[in-house]
Scaffold this motif. Structure first.
Motif, short mmCIF file in Angstrom:
data_model
loop_
_atom_site.label_atom_id
_atom_site.label_comp_id
_atom_site.label_asym_id
_atom_site.label_seq_id
_atom_site.Cartn_x
_atom_site.Cartn_y
_atom_site.Cartn_z
N LYS A 124 0.84 -1.19 0.00
CA LYS A 124 0.00 0.00 0.00
C LYS A 124 0.88 1.24 0.00
O LYS A 124 1.79 1.38 0.82
CB LYS A 124 -0.90 0.01 1.23
CG LYS A 124 -1.75 1.27 1.35
CD LYS A 124 -2.64 1.23 2.57
CE LYS A 124 -3.37 2.55 2.76
NZ LYS A 124 -4.21 2.91 1.61
N LYS A 144 -6.81 -4.98 0.76
CA LYS A 144 -7.04 -3.97 -0.28
C LYS A 144 -5.88 -3.86 -1.27
O LYS A 144 -6.12 -3.75 -2.48
CB LYS A 144 -7.36 -2.63 0.36
CG LYS A 144 -8.75 -2.60 1.01
CD LYS A 144 -9.12 -1.21 1.50
CE LYS A 144 -10.54 -1.18 2.04
NZ LYS A 144 -10.94 0.16 2.52
N LYS A 146 -6.86 -3.01 5.53
CA LYS A 146 -6.25 -1.83 4.93
C LYS A 146 -4.91 -2.14 4.30
O LYS A 146 -4.61 -1.67 3.18
CB LYS A 146 -6.09 -0.75 6.00
CG LYS A 146 -5.38 0.52 5.52
CD LYS A 146 -5.30 1.54 6.66
CE LYS A 146 -4.58 2.81 6.22
NZ LYS A 146 -4.51 3.81 7.33
N SER A 170 -9.16 -4.23 11.06
CA SER A 170 -9.04 -3.18 10.06
C SER A 170 -7.62 -3.06 9.52
O SER A 170 -7.41 -2.69 8.36
CB SER A 170 -9.50 -1.84 10.63
OG SER A 170 -8.72 -1.45 11.74
#
Length: 334
Positions: A83, A121, A117, A113
């Motif tokens: 990310k 994702k 995250k 979460s």
């Protein structure tokens, strides 16, 4: 033949002719899943792996090993998914996120979460692409083919037949708007020891990986903390700092009235934390800093002790506490 005819038929009946995307975690289960697919003659179109910049060195070494294996098989390479954050965010990984916000990973509070995250994702984006932002990238060919033909992409997850993984898979949907989900190890009926056996037989014992997890993961067990102190004390020190930063920071959930002393005072002076519903550290009901002090893992400045005798003691404690955890995990070897 490590797979029986029936097992091979089961996998091919369930997965044959479908658009397969492997979610690779670089641990025992997901590595065994790759081996099982190979033995069944099933070739994934993409293999994604989340890069959190927080793995232990042995996991990174295992990833290098598996890249060579996949090249020999003429399979797609591992797509490392990281990310990216905006330049003014101030951090670019989960550890930095926790430090900047003065908090613990969400798993320490019973939530997921951080995994969504920083793991899910980015792997979704590697398949679907992203139109804008720091993670902008074109979609993978498997996504374009799925959109063109109307076929569904099947995400393969390495959950085995242990009670914990059975519960996890049952709590997840069979499909969402973008993907179907399948669990090849559960189709085969394999638990963790079966996974170790198949990796050992097909790839060799040196390809059995350690359990893959962030070095500051709240699910870390006590034997793993001793192992980390022995093998990568620098990572343990970073985890201890993260915990101190969070539990004494502006978002601390620590209730001094309930505990009768500050978090820092209890870490330094008490033998244990009082029982409470409040998350008191990375261990949820225990603080890693407290554990490290009580067990003589750190000095007065919370630096991990690095002497030869200390390392030997950490390894002895790690193996004593470990028992049969994680099948024949390579970390039992000094």
């Amino acid at each position: 033949m490590p797979l029986t005819h029936r097992q091979r038929h089961q996998l091919r009946a369930k997965l044959g002719g479908r658009l397969l995307a492997v979610c690779y975690g670089a641990g025992v289960d997901s590595t065994a899943m790759l081996v099982a697919l190979k033995l069944a003659g099933l070739r994934p179109r993409i293999i994604t792996c989340a890069d959190l910049n927080a793995e232990k060195q042995l996991t990174l070494d295992h990833l290098d090993q598996m890249k060579l294996v996949l090249a020999r098989w003429d399979w797609p390479p591992i797509t490392m998914c990281r990310k990216k954050t905006l330049p003014d965010t101030g951090y670019d990984d989960l550890y930095g996120n926790c430090i900047a916000n003065e908090t613990l990973p969400s798993l320490a509070f019973g939530m997921k979460s951080c995994s969504i995250k920083w793991k899910q994702k980015p792997q979704d984006a590697a398949i679907k692409g992203a139109r804008s932002g720091p993670n902008a990238a074109p979609p993978h060919p498997i996504w374009l083919e799925a959109q063109r033909t109307g076929r569904r992409i099947v995400k393969l997850i390495g959950y085995d037949c242990s009670p914990a993984d059975i519960r996890r898979s049952r709590n997840l949907p069979e499909a969402d708007a973008d993907f179907d989900y399948e669990y090849p190890l559960q189709i085969l009926g394999w638990a963790r020891p079966n996974c170790v056996d198949i990796i050992t037989e097909v790839l060799g014992a040196d390809h059995v990986p350690v359990k893959s997890a962030c070095f500051f993961c709240p699910a870390t067990k006590l034997w793993e903390l001793f192992w980390l102190a022995a093998h990568q004390p620098d990572l343990l020190e970073r985890a201890l700092y993260l915990e101190r930063n969070a539990l004494s920071g502006r978002h601390s959930r620590f209730d001094e009235v309930e505990f009768g002393a500050s978090w820092e005072e209890l870490v330094h002076n008490a033998d244990r934390f009082p029982s409470s519903n409040t998350t008191v550290g990375l261990g949820r009901n225990f603080a890693w800093n407290q554990w490290a002090r009580v067990n003589g893992v750190v000095d007065d400045n919370f630096r991990v002790k690095r002497g030869a005798a200390d390392r030997d003691r950490f390894l002895i404690m790690s193996n004593r506490l470990r028992g049969d955890d994680n099948a024949r995990d390579a970390r039992s070897v000094a």
